[in-house]
Write a protein that holds these residues in place. Structure first.
Motif, PDB file in Angstrom:
ATOM      1  N   GLU A  27     -38.695  24.776  36.155  1.00 26.98           N
ATOM      2  CA  GLU A  27     -38.971  25.939  35.302  1.00 26.98           C
ATOM      3  C   GLU A  27     -37.868  26.126  34.262  1.00 26.98           C
ATOM      4  O   GLU A  27     -38.145  26.438  33.100  1.00 26.98           O
ATOM      5  CB  GLU A  27     -39.096  27.202  36.155  1.00 26.98           C
ATOM      6  N   ILE A  34     -38.319  23.484  31.536  1.00 25.28           N
ATOM      7  CA  ILE A  34     -39.462  23.832  30.671  1.00 25.28           C
ATOM      8  C   ILE A  34     -39.045  24.915  29.686  1.00 25.28           C
ATOM      9  O   ILE A  34     -39.349  24.832  28.489  1.00 25.28           O
ATOM     10  CB  ILE A  34     -40.664  24.290  31.523  1.00 25.28           C
ATOM     11  N   LYS A  53     -43.677  20.218  33.023  1.00 21.57           N
ATOM     12  CA  LYS A  53     -44.792  21.026  33.542  1.00 21.57           C
ATOM     13  C   LYS A  53     -45.588  20.238  34.567  1.00 21.57           C
ATOM     14  O   LYS A  53     -46.044  20.792  35.564  1.00 21.57           O
ATOM     15  CB  LYS A  53     -45.712  21.483  32.392  1.00 21.57           C
TER      16      LYS A  53
END
Length: 165
Positions: A109, A112, A139
């Protein structure tokens, strides 16, 4: 002239990917099961690919002041064959491996977010493509890990009778 903020972003991205590789390799080394170890080693190898791509871009940007066109042939996907039902059961039975999946999701996360933010800020089309490509790759990792996490959670809840119905 080279954009120092782009170089700084690439440095941070390389560091983030190296940390991910180290984390996955540590999880592999700690795993008692060869199949689970192979899963984490596959994830570590993917992070090594990310470091190489980012390092190549860093070198190009530093030397020429421009991003080079991303070579999508470097993109590989996580082998779906690595994560068999047997491996899932072994991960579910091992608290360390299950915790490693959760920690890995947070790292993905973060990557990203970094790539999406920089991709949205830059005006350079090659840089924008690079960060979109990397964000998409991360992702994919996150979706893969989230699927594992959801299945593990459901197995644990079922095994321990957490369902109220």
């Amino acid at each position: 002239m080279t954009d120092n903020s782009a170089l700084d972003i690439l440095k941070n991205a390389i560091l983030l990917e190296k940390r991910g590789q180290s984390f996955y390799q540590t999880a592999a080394n700690q795993s008692q099961n060869s199949d689970v170890r192979e899963f984490f080693e596959t994830m570590a190898a993917e992070e090594v690919q990310h470091v190489k791509i980012l390092s190549d871009q860093f070198k190009a940007l530093k030397e020429t002041g421009k991003f080079k066109t991303a070579d999508r042939s470097q993109l590989s996907t996580i082998s779906q064959n690595v994560l068999t039902p047997e491996v899932m059961a072994r991960i579910a039975a091992a608290d360390f491996e299950a915790a490693a999946i959760s920690a890995a999701m947070l790292m993905e996360e973060r990557a990203i977010s970094l790539y999406a933010q920089r991709g949205g800020e830059t005006q350079d089309p090659q840089e924008k493509k690079l960060y979109q490509w990397l964000a998409d790759w991360e992702k994919e990792h996150l979706e893969f890990l989230a699927g594992i996490d959801a299945e593990l959670r459901e197995r644990i809840w079922n095994d321990r009778g957490f369902w109220p119905f």
